[in-house]
Design a protein around this motif. Sequence first.
Motif, short mmCIF file in Angstrom:
data_model
loop_
_atom_site.label_atom_id
_atom_site.label_comp_id
_atom_site.label_asym_id
_atom_site.label_seq_id
_atom_site.Cartn_x
_atom_site.Cartn_y
_atom_site.Cartn_z
N LEU A 121 70.19 111.71 30.53
CA LEU A 121 70.98 110.85 31.43
C LEU A 121 70.42 109.43 31.47
N TYR A 122 69.10 109.30 31.51
CA TYR A 122 68.49 107.97 31.54
C TYR A 122 68.76 107.22 30.23
N ALA A 123 68.64 107.89 29.10
CA ALA A 123 68.89 107.26 27.80
C ALA A 123 70.35 106.84 27.68
N LEU A 124 71.25 107.69 28.16
CA LEU A 124 72.67 107.36 28.11
C LEU A 124 72.99 106.15 28.98
N PHE A 125 72.37 106.09 30.15
CA PHE A 125 72.58 104.95 31.06
C PHE A 125 72.08 103.65 30.43
N GLN A 126 70.88 103.68 29.86
CA GLN A 126 70.32 102.48 29.22
C GLN A 126 71.15 102.06 28.01
N SER A 127 71.66 103.02 27.25
CA SER A 127 72.50 102.70 26.09
C SER A 127 73.79 102.01 26.51
N LEU A 128 74.40 102.51 27.58
CA LEU A 128 75.63 101.89 28.08
C LEU A 128 75.36 100.48 28.61
N MET A 129 74.19 100.29 29.23
CA MET A 129 73.83 98.95 29.71
C MET A 129 73.68 97.97 28.55
N VAL A 130 73.10 98.42 27.45
CA VAL A 130 72.92 97.57 26.28
C VAL A 130 74.26 97.25 25.63
N LEU A 131 75.18 98.21 25.60
CA LEU A 131 76.49 98.01 24.97
C LEU A 131 77.31 96.94 25.68
N HIS A 132 77.01 96.68 26.95
CA HIS A 132 77.74 95.65 27.69
C HIS A 132 77.20 94.24 27.43
N LEU A 133 76.10 94.12 26.71
CA LEU A 133 75.53 92.81 26.41
C LEU A 133 76.21 92.18 25.20
N SER A 134 76.19 90.87 25.14
CA SER A 134 76.73 90.13 24.00
C SER A 134 75.58 89.57 23.17
N PHE A 135 75.72 89.67 21.83
CA PHE A 135 74.68 89.20 20.92
C PHE A 135 75.28 88.27 19.88
N CYS A 136 74.41 87.44 19.29
CA CYS A 136 74.83 86.59 18.19
C CYS A 136 75.12 87.44 16.95
N MET A 137 75.83 86.87 15.99
CA MET A 137 76.20 87.62 14.79
C MET A 137 74.96 88.06 14.00
N ASN A 138 74.04 87.15 13.79
CA ASN A 138 72.82 87.46 13.04
C ASN A 138 71.62 87.39 13.99
N MET A 139 71.24 88.53 14.50
CA MET A 139 70.16 88.61 15.48
C MET A 139 68.88 89.09 14.80
N GLU A 140 67.77 88.42 15.07
CA GLU A 140 66.49 88.80 14.48
C GLU A 140 65.58 89.32 15.58
N ILE A 141 65.17 90.58 15.46
CA ILE A 141 64.30 91.22 16.45
C ILE A 141 62.85 91.11 15.97
N PRO A 142 61.97 90.46 16.73
CA PRO A 142 60.57 90.29 16.30
C PRO A 142 59.75 91.56 16.51
N HIS A 143 60.18 92.63 15.85
CA HIS A 143 59.56 93.93 16.05
C HIS A 143 59.85 94.80 14.83
N PHE A 144 59.14 95.94 14.71
CA PHE A 144 59.39 96.83 13.57
C PHE A 144 60.44 97.89 13.89
N PHE A 145 60.96 97.90 15.13
CA PHE A 145 62.09 98.75 15.48
C PHE A 145 62.80 98.14 16.68
N CYS A 146 63.95 98.73 17.03
CA CYS A 146 64.78 98.16 18.11
C CYS A 146 64.28 98.66 19.46
N GLU A 147 63.25 98.03 19.95
CA GLU A 147 62.73 98.40 21.27
C GLU A 147 63.61 97.76 22.34
N LEU A 148 63.88 98.53 23.38
CA LEU A 148 64.84 98.12 24.41
C LEU A 148 64.52 96.74 24.99
#
Length: 280
Positions: A121-148
Amino acid sequence: MYLVTVLENLLINLATISDSHLHTPMYFFLSILSFVDICFTSTTVPKMLVNIQTQGKDITYAGYTTQIHFFVLLIELDILLLTVMAYDRYVAICHPLQYLVIMKPHLCGLLILVSWVVSILYALFQSLMVLHLSFCMNMEIPHFFCELNQVVQLACSDTFLNEVVIYVAAILLGGGPLTGILYSYSKIISSICAISSVQGRYKAFSTLASHLSVVSLFYCTSLGVYLSSAVTQNSCSTSTDSVMYTVVTPMLNPFIYSLRNQDLKSALRRLFERERLNVN
């Protein structure tokens, strides 16, 4: 390190399943933790290895949302399992005569079920919160994986609500279990100090030390990532801490438990001897 992690945790599962001496609540929880650790490290490390091999660092939108969902689910499940294992040790050491009465199979199953449900339930809630965010077309994450935390900081839209949810969840779902673990261990240490036998005290401390080592390593690095990100934006430090709890901790868990636990060590030895006889 990834292959060692998978192999070690698989051996723990094989030993607990095949050896009747390990069919106890403690080893039941340990086998579940080993399975979760395999899944946990598999959400990030294989993709990182592919990126290193191909020199490509791309990930699709569906890929990053999936990785975030399973990463959040499994890290929360890890935290809850460590709490359940601390409660199991508390009952075993502080109430040894009532241990089998309290830690019945249905209670063990219920504790695991609640841990899974809360994590999903917690993971589903956090995933839905992220899906409501807007991002640029080419986003660069300064990490080796997609940390929340890292992904939320790169959003183009307002992230205030996401950040509040992350830190409130860190306090409730991270700090709450930690409080329970510390309370359990304070009671355990008090009970151990009251044991008159030196041998009995040593045996109790041996089983306690392994779990406490795992908890300390996991909590110090994982909570450090989320709390320090509010103060500093040092991506190198964050990545190092993340490697500790996503790669190093799952690899060390089986080694720590088998090193400190004679029953598990004996079961692994019998498993290897049985396999050697089968080969011969």
